[in-house]
Design a protein around this motif. Structure first.
Motif, mmCIF file in Angstrom:
data_model
loop_
_atom_site.group_PDB
_atom_site.id
_atom_site.type_symbol
_atom_site.label_atom_id
_atom_site.label_comp_id
_atom_site.label_asym_id
_atom_site.label_seq_id
_atom_site.Cartn_x
_atom_site.Cartn_y
_atom_site.Cartn_z
ATOM 1 N N SER A 1 -8.665 1.881 -0.903
ATOM 2 C CA SER A 1 -10.187 1.963 -1.559
ATOM 3 C C SER A 1 -10.133 3.575 -2.320
ATOM 4 N N SER A 2 -9.036 4.315 -2.450
ATOM 5 C CA SER A 2 -9.055 5.662 -3.148
ATOM 6 C C SER A 2 -9.004 5.229 -4.760
ATOM 7 N N PRO A 3 -9.538 6.115 -5.573
ATOM 8 C CA PRO A 3 -9.613 5.846 -7.099
ATOM 9 C C PRO A 3 -8.124 5.301 -7.542
ATOM 10 N N ALA A 4 -7.161 5.845 -7.050
ATOM 11 C CA ALA A 4 -5.633 5.595 -7.298
ATOM 12 C C ALA A 4 -5.603 4.258 -6.932
ATOM 13 N N ALA A 5 -5.902 3.885 -5.647
ATOM 14 C CA ALA A 5 -5.698 2.465 -5.198
ATOM 15 C C ALA A 5 -6.304 1.358 -5.962
ATOM 16 N N VAL A 6 -7.666 1.680 -6.305
ATOM 17 C CA VAL A 6 -8.372 0.851 -6.918
ATOM 18 C C VAL A 6 -7.807 0.425 -8.556
ATOM 19 N N ARG A 7 -7.412 1.710 -9.172
ATOM 20 C CA ARG A 7 -6.814 1.297 -10.312
ATOM 21 C C ARG A 7 -5.446 0.695 -10.402
ATOM 22 N N ARG A 8 -4.772 0.974 -9.287
ATOM 23 C CA ARG A 8 -3.629 0.081 -9.161
ATOM 24 C C ARG A 8 -3.947 -1.170 -8.969
ATOM 25 N N ALA A 9 -4.697 -1.771 -8.020
ATOM 26 C CA ALA A 9 -4.957 -2.883 -7.792
ATOM 27 C C ALA A 9 -5.563 -3.547 -9.061
ATOM 28 N N ALA A 10 -6.240 -2.993 -9.954
ATOM 29 C CA ALA A 10 -6.767 -3.478 -11.087
ATOM 30 C C ALA A 10 -5.513 -3.553 -12.038
ATOM 31 N N LEU B 1 5.128 3.826 -5.396
ATOM 32 C CA LEU B 1 4.694 2.561 -5.360
ATOM 33 C C LEU B 1 4.224 1.845 -6.629
ATOM 34 N N ASP B 2 3.650 2.595 -7.659
ATOM 35 C CA ASP B 2 3.481 1.972 -8.964
ATOM 36 C C ASP B 2 4.692 1.263 -9.494
ATOM 37 N N GLU B 3 5.932 2.003 -9.593
ATOM 38 C CA GLU B 3 6.834 1.677 -9.951
ATOM 39 C C GLU B 3 7.706 0.333 -8.945
ATOM 40 N N THR B 4 7.375 0.641 -7.918
ATOM 41 C CA THR B 4 7.962 -0.364 -6.860
ATOM 42 C C THR B 4 7.487 -1.730 -7.042
ATOM 43 N N ILE B 5 6.120 -1.860 -7.363
ATOM 44 C CA ILE B 5 5.414 -3.103 -7.653
ATOM 45 C C ILE B 5 6.042 -3.859 -8.976
ATOM 46 N N ASP B 6 6.283 -2.939 -9.917
ATOM 47 C CA ASP B 6 6.828 -3.501 -11.123
ATOM 48 C C ASP B 6 8.229 -4.067 -10.665
ATOM 49 N N ALA B 7 8.992 -3.328 -9.876
ATOM 50 C CA ALA B 7 10.276 -3.648 -9.522
ATOM 51 C C ALA B 7 10.241 -4.921 -8.696
ATOM 52 N N LEU B 8 9.561 -5.049 -7.996
ATOM 53 C CA LEU B 8 9.233 -6.340 -7.089
ATOM 54 C C LEU B 8 8.711 -7.521 -7.673
ATOM 55 N N ARG B 9 8.172 -7.194 -8.793
ATOM 56 C CA ARG B 9 7.660 -8.259 -9.873
ATOM 57 C C ARG B 9 8.963 -8.848 -10.267
ATOM 58 N N GLY C 1 0.890 -1.126 -0.025
ATOM 59 C CA GLY C 1 -0.030 0.015 0.076
ATOM 60 C C GLY C 1 0.820 1.226 0.147
ATOM 61 N N ALA C 2 0.354 2.353 -0.230
ATOM 62 C CA ALA C 2 0.969 3.726 -0.343
ATOM 63 C C ALA C 2 1.231 4.214 0.795
ATOM 64 N N GLY C 3 0.751 4.005 1.908
ATOM 65 C CA GLY C 3 0.939 4.545 3.197
ATOM 66 C C GLY C 3 0.259 6.068 3.416
ATOM 67 N N HIS C 4 0.324 6.485 4.645
ATOM 68 C CA HIS C 4 -0.549 7.733 4.837
ATOM 69 C C HIS C 4 0.219 8.525 5.855
ATOM 70 N N VAL C 5 1.164 8.077 6.736
ATOM 71 C CA VAL C 5 1.638 8.851 7.676
ATOM 72 C C VAL C 5 3.023 9.665 7.126
ATOM 73 N N ARG C 6 2.608 11.065 7.016
ATOM 74 C CA ARG C 6 3.656 11.980 6.278
ATOM 75 C C ARG C 6 5.129 11.717 6.992
ATOM 76 N N LEU D 1 0.796 -10.586 -5.341
ATOM 77 C CA LEU D 1 1.002 -9.180 -4.659
ATOM 78 C C LEU D 1 -0.507 -8.648 -4.869
ATOM 79 N N TRP D 2 -0.948 -8.366 -3.511
ATOM 80 C CA TRP D 2 -2.226 -7.881 -3.347
ATOM 81 C C TRP D 2 -2.121 -6.323 -2.885
ATOM 82 N N VAL D 3 -3.018 -5.438 -3.473
ATOM 83 C CA VAL D 3 -2.738 -3.966 -3.401
ATOM 84 C C VAL D 3 -4.044 -3.459 -2.483
ATOM 85 N N GLY D 4 -3.462 -2.728 -1.786
ATOM 86 C CA GLY D 4 -4.543 -2.139 -0.496
ATOM 87 C C GLY D 4 -4.842 -0.903 -0.587
#
Length: 307
Positions: free
Chosen positions: A188-197, A141-149, A119-124, A183-186
């Motif tokens: 519920s924001s629009p960006a997170a839903v798109r990332r999961a999809a 995070l988007d790039e990190t997921i690709d790198a982790l793959r 997930g992206a995290g929320h604590v600045r 890899l499961w993406v956490g």
């Protein structure tokens, strides 16, 4: 078929969901609960990820957040079949090769039981103290997921080149026991839903109420269809708190409770929405009561989830 897992108590103690008995609990309690989940047929146990909580949030979030790699590795040695989920690892705080080393080792030691939830995290303040750009955490995070793959794949010397990270010619053993770590993406924001999809093998919503889930699930499916992605996506949901049976104490107004058949009937609504796995949580006054609730759920509720 709807499967069920649970976020472990004790390892994270936000006031939103922690029970009072968890304050004085520790490793022995975590171990007993993970073993109970293993015996009872839970699909996974999950652990959260926060590096440090700023004083401004400590009253609500608490500062009790066990490290997920250490926690899940500890429990892997004491369990046999239950899968081990990070829900969720804030992987943008760390270089992908560091994350890959930790979680590949966990998967290797557990004989292939890892699910890497991210997930992206929320604590600045967590980002700032580690020198990571909070505002760009989504893109990272988007790039990190690709790198982790790449880094968690079968190659001993993985290669990756992106805007934020690049590596090649650097070997990492042991490799994961699984050929492909899920890899499961956490979020519920629009960006997170798109990332999961578009990038995930599964979606972990952030406690969405039931009435919001169908639209989010439909969006997930539409985005994947538009992108031509045909591989399965594991759709999750976090249920309301549960209490199986007639409670002799006040379990709260928003708790699904009652006879096992009534609890099962309520939870079947998730499967009807297209949910594949539910993350359940139970009201309890002690470790013993929690384990009793888990056993009752597995024996008396779970067999009726797909009726």
């Amino acid at each position: 078929m709807v499967v069920y897992g649970m976020q472990l108590p004790v390892q994270s103690q936000s006031t939103i969901y922690a029970e009072s008995w968890e304050v004085s609990a520790g490793p022995a309690d975590l171990l007993a609960i993970a073993r109970a989940a293993d015996r009872a047929g839970f699909d996974y146990v999950a652990s959260c990820d926060h590096v440090a909580i700023p004083r401004r949030l400590a009253g609500a979030m608490s500062t009790v957040w066990y490290d997920p790699v250490a926690t899940l590795s500890y429990l892997a040695a004491a369990t046999e079949r239950v899968r081990l989920l990070s829900h969720v690892a804030v992987v943008g705080l760390r270089h992908p090769l560091l994350t890959a080393k930790q979680y590949a080792t966990l998967d290797h030691l557990s004989a292939g039981r890892l699910i890497l939830g991210v997930g992206a995290g929320h604590v600045r303040e967590e980002f700032e103290v580690l020198g990571v750009d909070f505002e760009r955490r989504g893109a990272v995070l988007d790039e990190t997921i690709d790198a982790l793959r790449a880094a968690l794949g079968p190659d001993e010397f993985p290669d990756f080149s992106g805007e934020h990270f690049a590596f090649g010619g650097l070997g990492q053993l042991p490799r994961p026991a699984q050929r492909e770590v899920p890899l499961w993406v956490g979020g519920s924001s629009p960006a997170a839903v798109r990332r999961a999809a578009l990038k995930g093998d599964g979606w972990l919503p952030q406690g969405d109420p039931r009435d919001r889930l169908p639209a989010r699930i439909a969006k997930l499916r539409a985005l994947r269809e538009e992108a031509g992605i045909v591989r399965p996506l594991v759709v999750g949901a976090i249920t309301e708190p549960l209490y199986v049976g007639d409670a002799a104490w006040n379990v709260g107004r928003r708790v699904v409770t009652g006879k096992p058949e009534a609890v099962a009937e309520s939870l079947r609504a998730y499967g009807a929405m297209g949910v594949d796995q539910i993350q359940v949580r139970f009201r309890s006054r002690s470790r013993a009561e929690l384990i009793d609730q888990m056993a009752a759920f597995a024996a008396e509720v779970a067999p009726h989830l797909d009726e």
